[in-house]
Design a protein around this motif. Structure first.
Motif, PDB file in Angstrom:
ATOM      1  N   ARG A  22      43.794  50.394  45.859  1.00 44.42           N
ATOM      2  CA  ARG A  22      44.607  50.323  47.073  1.00 44.42           C
ATOM      3  C   ARG A  22      45.648  49.201  46.991  1.00 44.42           C
ATOM      4  O   ARG A  22      46.408  48.983  47.932  1.00 44.42           O
ATOM      5  N   GLY A  23      45.674  48.478  45.880  1.00 43.34           N
ATOM      6  CA  GLY A  23      46.666  47.432  45.682  1.00 43.34           C
ATOM      7  C   GLY A  23      46.438  46.198  46.521  1.00 43.34           C
ATOM      8  O   GLY A  23      47.395  45.478  46.854  1.00 43.34           O
ATOM      9  N   LEU A  24      45.168  45.910  46.871  1.00 38.71           N
ATOM     10  CA  LEU A  24      44.855  44.760  47.719  1.00 38.71           C
ATOM     11  C   LEU A  24      44.400  43.581  46.868  1.00 38.71           C
ATOM     12  O   LEU A  24      43.702  43.755  45.868  1.00 38.71           O
ATOM     13  N   THR A  25      44.778  42.386  47.272  1.00 47.15           N
ATOM     14  CA  THR A  25      44.351  41.185  46.563  1.00 47.15           C
ATOM     15  C   THR A  25      42.990  40.732  47.062  1.00 47.15           C
ATOM     16  O   THR A  25      42.552  41.105  48.169  1.00 47.15           O
ATOM     17  N   ALA A  27      42.354  37.782  48.015  1.00 48.37           N
ATOM     18  CA  ALA A  27      42.602  36.916  49.165  1.00 48.37           C
ATOM     19  C   ALA A  27      42.678  37.715  50.459  1.00 48.37           C
ATOM     20  O   ALA A  27      42.163  37.289  51.505  1.00 48.37           O
ATOM     21  N   THR A  28      43.304  38.892  50.412  1.00 57.06           N
ATOM     22  CA  THR A  28      43.402  39.731  51.604  1.00 57.06           C
ATOM     23  C   THR A  28      42.030  40.149  52.096  1.00 57.06           C
ATOM     24  O   THR A  28      41.720  40.078  53.291  1.00 57.06           O
ATOM     25  N   VAL A  29      41.179  40.593  51.163  1.00 56.80           N
ATOM     26  CA  VAL A  29      39.838  41.047  51.527  1.00 56.80           C
ATOM     27  C   VAL A  29      38.995  39.884  52.052  1.00 56.80           C
ATOM     28  O   VAL A  29      38.268  40.019  53.037  1.00 56.80           O
ATOM     29  N   CYS A  30      39.106  38.740  51.394  1.00 57.33           N
ATOM     30  CA  CYS A  30      38.360  37.560  51.846  1.00 57.33           C
ATOM     31  C   CYS A  30      38.758  37.175  53.268  1.00 57.33           C
ATOM     32  O   CYS A  30      37.909  36.790  54.083  1.00 57.33           O
ATOM     33  N   GLY A  31      40.046  37.307  53.582  1.00 57.08           N
ATOM     34  CA  GLY A  31      40.501  36.982  54.915  1.00 57.08           C
ATOM     35  C   GLY A  31      39.915  37.911  55.968  1.00 57.08           C
ATOM     36  O   GLY A  31      39.571  37.484  57.073  1.00 57.08           O
ATOM     37  N   LEU A  32      39.779  39.198  55.625  1.00 59.74           N
ATOM     38  CA  LEU A  32      39.208  40.163  56.567  1.00 59.74           C
ATOM     39  C   LEU A  32      37.739  39.889  56.841  1.00 59.74           C
ATOM     40  O   LEU A  32      37.264  40.054  57.969  1.00 59.74           O
ATOM     41  N   LEU A  33      37.010  39.472  55.813  1.00 63.97           N
ATOM     42  CA  LEU A  33      35.563  39.307  55.946  1.00 63.97           C
ATOM     43  C   LEU A  33      35.145  37.873  56.236  1.00 63.97           C
ATOM     44  O   LEU A  33      33.976  37.623  56.544  1.00 63.97           O
ATOM     45  N   GLY A  34      36.071  36.930  56.093  1.00 61.91           N
ATOM     46  CA  GLY A  34      35.703  35.536  56.278  1.00 61.91           C
ATOM     47  C   GLY A  34      34.844  34.993  55.163  1.00 61.91           C
ATOM     48  O   GLY A  34      33.986  34.125  55.380  1.00 61.91           O
ATOM     49  N   HIS A  37      36.521  33.140  47.998  1.00 64.59           N
ATOM     50  CA  HIS A  37      36.804  33.902  46.780  1.00 64.59           C
ATOM     51  C   HIS A  37      35.547  33.994  45.918  1.00 64.59           C
ATOM     52  O   HIS A  37      35.261  35.051  45.333  1.00 64.59           O
ATOM     53  N   THR A  38      34.819  32.907  45.812  1.00 64.23           N
ATOM     54  CA  THR A  38      33.610  32.901  44.991  1.00 64.23           C
ATOM     55  C   THR A  38      32.585  33.899  45.513  1.00 64.23           C
ATOM     56  O   THR A  38      31.967  34.647  44.743  1.00 64.23           O
ATOM     57  N   ALA A  39      32.408  33.933  46.839  1.00 67.11           N
ATOM     58  CA  ALA A  39      31.446  34.866  47.423  1.00 67.11           C
ATOM     59  C   ALA A  39      31.864  36.314  47.190  1.00 67.11           C
ATOM     60  O   ALA A  39      31.034  37.165  46.838  1.00 67.11           O
ATOM     61  N   MET A  40      33.149  36.625  47.358  1.00 71.75           N
ATOM     62  CA  MET A  40      33.603  38.007  47.188  1.00 71.75           C
ATOM     63  C   MET A  40      33.540  38.431  45.736  1.00 71.75           C
ATOM     64  O   MET A  40      33.241  39.587  45.429  1.00 71.75           O
ATOM     65  N   ARG A  41      33.815  37.515  44.822  1.00 75.78           N
ATOM     66  CA  ARG A  41      33.651  37.848  43.403  1.00 75.78           C
ATOM     67  C   ARG A  41      32.186  38.181  43.111  1.00 75.78           C
ATOM     68  O   ARG A  41      31.888  39.055  42.303  1.00 75.78           O
ATOM     69  N   GLY A  42      31.268  37.441  43.757  1.00 72.60           N
ATOM     70  CA  GLY A  42      29.852  37.739  43.593  1.00 72.60           C
ATOM     71  C   GLY A  42      29.496  39.115  44.109  1.00 72.60           C
ATOM     72  O   GLY A  42      28.702  39.844  43.499  1.00 72.60           O
ATOM     73  N   VAL A  43      30.089  39.510  45.226  1.00 72.00           N
ATOM     74  CA  VAL A  43      29.854  40.849  45.774  1.00 72.00           C
ATOM     75  C   VAL A  43      30.331  41.906  44.786  1.00 72.00           C
ATOM     76  O   VAL A  43      29.624  42.879  44.481  1.00 72.00           O
ATOM     77  N   GLU A  44      31.540  41.728  44.259  1.00 70.75           N
ATOM     78  CA  GLU A  44      32.112  42.738  43.370  1.00 70.75           C
ATOM     79  C   GLU A  44      31.434  42.766  42.011  1.00 70.75           C
ATOM     80  O   GLU A  44      31.494  43.777  41.308  1.00 70.75           O
ATOM     81  N   SER A  45      30.772  41.692  41.623  1.00 71.08           N
ATOM     82  CA  SER A  45      30.039  41.682  40.352  1.00 71.08           C
ATOM     83  C   SER A  45      28.615  42.197  40.513  1.00 71.08           C
ATOM     84  O   SER A  45      27.934  42.486  39.536  1.00 71.08           O
ATOM     85  N   GLY A  46      28.144  42.298  41.766  1.00 72.45           N
ATOM     86  CA  GLY A  46      26.790  42.766  42.015  1.00 72.45           C
ATOM     87  C   GLY A  46      25.758  41.674  42.113  1.00 72.45           C
ATOM     88  O   GLY A  46      24.565  41.953  42.247  1.00 72.45           O
ATOM     89  N   GLY A  61      38.343  50.582  56.979  1.00 69.60           N
ATOM     90  CA  GLY A  61      39.638  49.964  57.202  1.00 69.60           C
ATOM     91  C   GLY A  61      40.572  50.116  56.023  1.00 69.60           C
ATOM     92  O   GLY A  61      41.024  51.219  55.713  1.00 69.60           O
ATOM     93  N   PRO A  62      40.854  49.033  55.301  1.00 73.91           N
ATOM     94  CA  PRO A  62      41.903  49.086  54.256  1.00 73.91           C
ATOM     95  C   PRO A  62      41.554  49.964  53.058  1.00 73.91           C
ATOM     96  O   PRO A  62      42.461  50.399  52.352  1.00 73.91           O
TER      97      PRO A  62
END
Length: 279
Positions: A22-25, A27-34, A37-46, A61-62
């Motif tokens: 979807r071409g989202l960074t 940072a954009t996703v982290c902003g939506l979820l609060g 970056h480290t936490a979201m990378r952990g989510v995407e790595s499993g 949403g996005p």
């Protein structure tokens, strides 16, 4: 160290693939979820769980995933949940059979560092459009349209095809020749390595359709898909049982040079209307 929960890996890879498609960074996703970056990378790595509310915020949403495609996704967020009723599977096994499981498998394949495939048919990422149309129903136009990769993971993915795949000219000479030419092109470009497993090489009753997916960091997942879903196996039990099957199958297969020659001769024979088997 224990293996990461398989379900979280599947869910994280799918979320990462959707974000990138979807071409989202990040940072954009982290902003939506609060989340950081480290936490979201952990989510995407499993390696880090995500709540269903957070996942729904992204999917609805996005990431633009239709509601029926989101059904059942929550099960994957907690690692050991399963769609199997009246049975509690081991922690290293999870079945993903909710709508969209093919997309989530493709997302894992996109992310893989390396892979090995054993199949009686050409796997999805190697099928030409004409060949695919003979095997699959029309795609759901409301679903996220995922383009299967030209290879699973890094260039050089090993694909072991049972010889019967070369003896079934689906769709007649023209479509079958197109399929074989596509296979040879993938080999010559270095996208895959090909090995053909002769019909009489092993007791084929023990051979399941298995994909070994090596993810960043070295985690191995074994995916066994069927018409209704895909079952993932991870950890030491999978590496000992399914890994050993793949090693035996690979050892029994024709060499890379012999296999490429076999495919070329099959292509020539299909076009000429001649018998297809040569070994």
């Amino acid at each position: 160290m224990p293996s990461l929960p398989t379900g979280q890996i599947v869910a994280g890879s799918y979320l990462r693939f959707l974000r990138q498609s979807r071409g989202l960074t990040l940072a954009t996703v982290c902003g939506l979820l609060g989340l950081s970056h480290t936490a979201m990378r952990g989510v995407e790595s499993g390696s880090r769980p995500l709540t269903w509310h957070q996942a729904e915020t992204l999917l609805a949403g996005p990431y633009r995933v239709p509601e029926h495609k989101r059904e059942g996704f929550a099960r994957l967020l907690h690692g050991t949940a399963s769609h199997l009723e009246n049975e509690q599977p081991p922690a290293h096994v999870i079945t993903d059979s909710s709508t969209g499981w093919q997309d989530r498998l493709a997302a894992l394949q996109h992310r893989a560092d390396a892979g090995r495939v054993v199949d009686r048919l050409f796997p999805e990422f190697l099928r030409t459009p004409g060949y695919t149309a003979l095997l699959d129903t029309a795609p759901d136009p409301s679903s996220p349209q995922i383009t299967y990769p030209t290879s699973i993971g890094a260039p050089g993915t090993l694909v072991v095809l049972e010889e019967s795949a070369l003896l079934s000219p689906y769709g007649g000479p023209a479509i079958f020749a197109e399929q074989l030419q596509g296979l040879l092109t993938a080999v010559r470009l270095g996208h895959i390595r090909i090995r053909i497993l002769p019909l009489d090489a092993l007791d084929h009753g023990e051979i399941a359709r298995v994909t070994e997916i090596r993810l960043p960091g070295g985690t191995l997942l074994y995916a066994i898909p069927d018409m209704c879903g895909v079952t993932y196996h991870s950890g030491v039990p999978a590496e000992e049982r399914l890994g050993e099957v793949l090693r035996r199958v690979t050892k029994a297969a024709l060499s890379a040079a012999e296999s490429q020659t076999y495919v070329q001769r099959t292509l020539d024979a299909a076009l000429a209307g001649a018998p297809l088997r040569f070994f």
